[in-house]
Write an enzyme that holds these catalytic residues in place. Structure first.
Site, PDB file in Angstrom:
ATOM      1  N   HIS A 113     -31.852  -1.133   7.410  1.00 24.80           N
ATOM      2  CA  HIS A 113     -31.238  -1.682   6.194  1.00 24.80           C
ATOM      3  C   HIS A 113     -32.266  -2.645   5.600  1.00 24.80           C
ATOM      4  O   HIS A 113     -33.066  -3.231   6.316  1.00 24.80           O
ATOM      5  CB  HIS A 113     -29.977  -2.440   6.620  1.00 24.80           C
ATOM      6  CG  HIS A 113     -29.141  -2.945   5.491  1.00 24.80           C
ATOM      7  ND1 HIS A 113     -29.369  -4.151   4.882  1.00 24.80           N
ATOM      8  CD2 HIS A 113     -28.058  -2.405   4.878  1.00 24.80           C
ATOM      9  CE1 HIS A 113     -28.454  -4.338   3.940  1.00 24.80           C
ATOM     10  NE2 HIS A 113     -27.651  -3.299   3.916  1.00 24.80           N
ATOM     11  N   ASP A 190     -30.369  -5.296  14.862  1.00 23.95           N
ATOM     12  CA  ASP A 190     -29.403  -5.345  13.777  1.00 23.95           C
ATOM     13  C   ASP A 190     -28.171  -4.552  14.234  1.00 23.95           C
ATOM     14  O   ASP A 190     -28.206  -3.322  14.319  1.00 23.95           O
ATOM     15  CB  ASP A 190     -30.032  -4.727  12.519  1.00 23.95           C
ATOM     16  CG  ASP A 190     -29.025  -4.594  11.381  1.00 23.95           C
ATOM     17  OD1 ASP A 190     -27.853  -4.971  11.570  1.00 23.95           O
ATOM     18  OD2 ASP A 190     -29.425  -4.104  10.308  1.00 23.95           O
ATOM     19  N   GLN A 193     -23.873  -2.157  12.017  1.00 24.00           N
ATOM     20  CA  GLN A 193     -23.072  -0.928  12.112  1.00 24.00           C
ATOM     21  C   GLN A 193     -22.615  -0.654  13.538  1.00 24.00           C
ATOM     22  O   GLN A 193     -21.547  -0.078  13.742  1.00 24.00           O
ATOM     23  CB  GLN A 193     -23.881   0.278  11.600  1.00 24.00           C
ATOM     24  CG  GLN A 193     -24.179   0.247  10.103  1.00 24.00           C
ATOM     25  CD  GLN A 193     -22.921   0.313   9.234  1.00 24.00           C
ATOM     26  OE1 GLN A 193     -21.866   0.792   9.638  1.00 24.00           O
ATOM     27  NE2 GLN A 193     -23.034  -0.203   8.023  1.00 24.00           N
ATOM     28  N   LYS A 216     -17.310  -5.997   8.476  1.00 19.72           N
ATOM     29  CA  LYS A 216     -17.397  -4.571   8.816  1.00 19.72           C
ATOM     30  C   LYS A 216     -16.589  -4.262  10.077  1.00 19.72           C
ATOM     31  O   LYS A 216     -16.627  -3.141  10.580  1.00 19.72           O
ATOM     32  CB  LYS A 216     -18.868  -4.171   9.028  1.00 19.72           C
ATOM     33  CG  LYS A 216     -19.705  -4.219   7.754  1.00 19.72           C
ATOM     34  CD  LYS A 216     -21.090  -3.683   8.023  1.00 19.72           C
ATOM     35  CE  LYS A 216     -22.112  -4.082   6.995  1.00 19.72           C
ATOM     36  NZ  LYS A 216     -21.985  -3.374   5.726  1.00 19.72           N
ATOM     37  N   CYS A 353     -28.677   0.616   0.471  1.00 16.90           N
ATOM     38  CA  CYS A 353     -29.565  -0.508   0.828  1.00 16.90           C
ATOM     39  C   CYS A 353     -30.488  -0.119   1.976  1.00 16.90           C
ATOM     40  O   CYS A 353     -30.793  -0.956   2.845  1.00 16.90           O
ATOM     41  CB  CYS A 353     -28.778  -1.763   1.189  1.00 16.90           C
ATOM     42  SG  CYS A 353     -27.717  -2.315  -0.124  1.00 16.90           S
TER      43      CYS A 353
HETATM   44  C1  LIG Z   1     -27.293  -1.688   9.322  1.00 14.61           C
HETATM   45  C2  LIG Z   1     -26.954  -2.813   8.402  1.00 14.61           C
HETATM   46  N1  LIG Z   1     -27.601  -3.984   8.534  1.00 14.61           N
HETATM   47  C3  LIG Z   1     -27.331  -5.055   7.768  1.00 14.61           C
HETATM   48  C4  LIG Z   1     -26.375  -4.985   6.797  1.00 14.61           C
HETATM   49  C5  LIG Z   1     -26.118  -6.194   5.947  1.00 14.61           C
HETATM   50  O1  LIG Z   1     -24.803  -6.646   6.136  1.00 14.61           O
HETATM   51  P1  LIG Z   1     -24.176  -7.714   5.141  1.00 14.61           P
HETATM   52  O2  LIG Z   1     -24.258  -7.115   3.763  1.00 14.61           O
HETATM   53  O3  LIG Z   1     -22.783  -7.867   5.621  1.00 14.61           O
HETATM   54  O4  LIG Z   1     -24.982  -8.960   5.255  1.00 14.61           O
HETATM   55  C6  LIG Z   1     -25.669  -3.789   6.593  1.00 14.61           C
HETATM   56  C7  LIG Z   1     -24.673  -3.660   5.522  1.00 14.61           C
HETATM   57  O5  LIG Z   1     -24.374  -2.602   5.046  1.00 14.61           O
HETATM   58  C8  LIG Z   1     -25.962  -2.677   7.435  1.00 14.61           C
HETATM   59  O6  LIG Z   1     -25.323  -1.525   7.310  1.00 14.61           O
END
Ligand SMILES: Cc1ncc(COP(=O)(O)O)c(C=O)c1O
Length: 399
Positions: A113, A190, A193, A216, A353
């Site tokens: 991401h 990270d 997900q 999420k 993203c």
């Molecule tokens: C794999 C991953 N990392 C980071 C994020 C960022 O999360 P947030 O927008 O809640 O900060 C997302 C959000 O879609 C994601 O899918």
């Protein structure tokens, strides 16, 4: 089972087919009730007041830290509350940047991401360090073999997702972490997900940092968690300064509290933190292993059904869980998504993203159905029916 009583959005939209939990899950009634309890019964600041209501709010706030720690098999003092996975990932990257020098290498992947890769692009530009990408295999998987090819004595940080938000595939992070630690590299995972779908034990994985978002995983918006191994976490300097994170403040210098408090400057997300424990308690009651099984089965069912439709291209692997990306060949996902919307199906269209992986797939974006514990086979069947209709509608343009 559609959990009508537990999720008011389902109750208020009984025909909704919600397949966008990867962007944000539905919120639990018990989370909403708990936020309401805070605002109506003891809605004051935490860690500051020397009166009863402030003690209650502070205890509720700190109780969530304990619940999150237990959930991850971490220590309470290893849990930092942030405003989301993005801010948790930025916090750790910016704090680590002090220790990055010219010529150092940071390993990442095109599965990331933007929030997991862009902070390191900035560090590399500023410090003269190098960003190194683990090559993916043909299917889009990140393998231990390929990781070994890029790991060197210069590797300082390994920043990888546990689960791609486009392909839904998982990373063999435990094996990768073991190899990275042999080179004294720090591993930042990270989990935005992965944490909603599977049991994560940070001690077992041995990662140094793990970031994820409450919204999420049935919890409130605007809240994230950064787990950090205490010795590592406490050795970092904060990136935000202000109320509550300080110890002694003099005219030209100040000292900070120990972690996690030195990373929580200012009035925190009090209601959100207090309510988040309800989401975790619920997930634990449902059993994360069962949630994984359920989400994995539905995901693979959707993948197989979509693959069987002429004109549909599916981007997924055997380990995909909770996420199914696909396209109607030659049709922009934004155009295709209107058909789903007309049928009451909420899914996402675009690059999610994560432009590096959509570029790797050779597409501008995908349609993305994301699945969670409140979805069932009928939701997937409706997705399939709508896809057949969309293919029929666009049949002259399909390539
Ligand atoms: C794999 C991953 N990392 C980071 C994020 C960022 O999360 P947030 O927008 O809640 O900060 C997302 C959000 O879609 C994601 O899918």
């Amino acid at each position: 089972m559609r959990y009508y009583d537990d999720f008011p959005v389902i109750k208020n939209n009984p025909d909704l087919v919600y397949l966008d939990s990867g962007a944000s899950s539905l919120k639990l009634q018990s989370v909403i009730d708990k936020m309401n309890e805070y605002y109506t019964k003891y809605g004051v600041n935490v860690h500051r007041g020397v009166y009863q209501l402030s003690y209650i709010a502070s205890d509720e706030y700190e109780e969530t830290r304990e619940v999150v720690a237990k959930f991850l098999n971490a220590k309470t003092k290893e849990i930092v509350f942030t405003s989301g996975a993005t801010s948790a990932l930025n916090l750790v990257a910016r704090s680590l940047s002090e220790h990055i020098n010219e010529g150092d290498e940071i390993i990442t992947s095109v599965l990331e991401h933007h929030s997991s890769v862009m902070p390191y692009q900035e560090i590399c530009k500023n410090k003269g360090a190098k960003l190194i990408y683990v090559p993916l295999d043909k299917k889009g998987n990140l393998t231990v073999e390929n990781f070994k090819k890029v790991l060197t004595d210069k590797t300082k940080v390994v920043a990888l997702t546990l689960m791609s938000n486009v392909l839904g595939n998982t990373t063999p992070i435990k094996e990768i972490t073991k190899l990275a630690h042999e080179k004294n590299a720090i591993v930042v995972a990270d989990g935005a997900q992965a944490v909603p779908h599977m049991k994560i034990d940070v001690k077992d994985l041995d990662v140094d940092y793990l970031a994820f978002s409450a919204h999420k995983m049935l919890g409130p918006t605007g809240l994230g968690v950064l787990y950090g191994k205490y010795k590592e976490l406490n050795s970092l300097n904060p990136i935000e300064f202000g109320g509550d994170m300080n110890d002694n403040v003099e005219l030209y210098d100040s000292t900070f509290k120990e972690a996690p408090y030195k990373f929580e400057a200012g009035t925190p997300k009090i209601a959100e933190v207090i309510a988040f424990k309800e989401a975790i308690k619920y997930l634990e009651k449902q059993d994360l292993n069962k949630i994984y099984e359920h989400d994995y089965e539905l995901t693979q069912y959707a993948i197989n059904k979509l693959k069987a439709i002429d004109g549909v291209e599916v981007y997924a692997t055997e380990s995909s869980c909770g996420i199914v990306s696909f396209n109607i060949k030659g049709i922009h996902p934004h155009d295709a998504s209107t058909i789903y919307d007309e049928k009451g199906i909420a899914l996402r269209a675009g690059h999610h993203c994560a432009q590096l992986i959509t570029k790797w797939l050779g597409v501008t974006g995908t349609l993305r159905a994301s699945i969670y514990l409140y979805n069932d086979y009928s939701d997937i069947d409706k997705l399939i029916e709508a896809t057949v209709v969309a293919c029929e509608y666009f049949k002259e343009w399909i390539i």
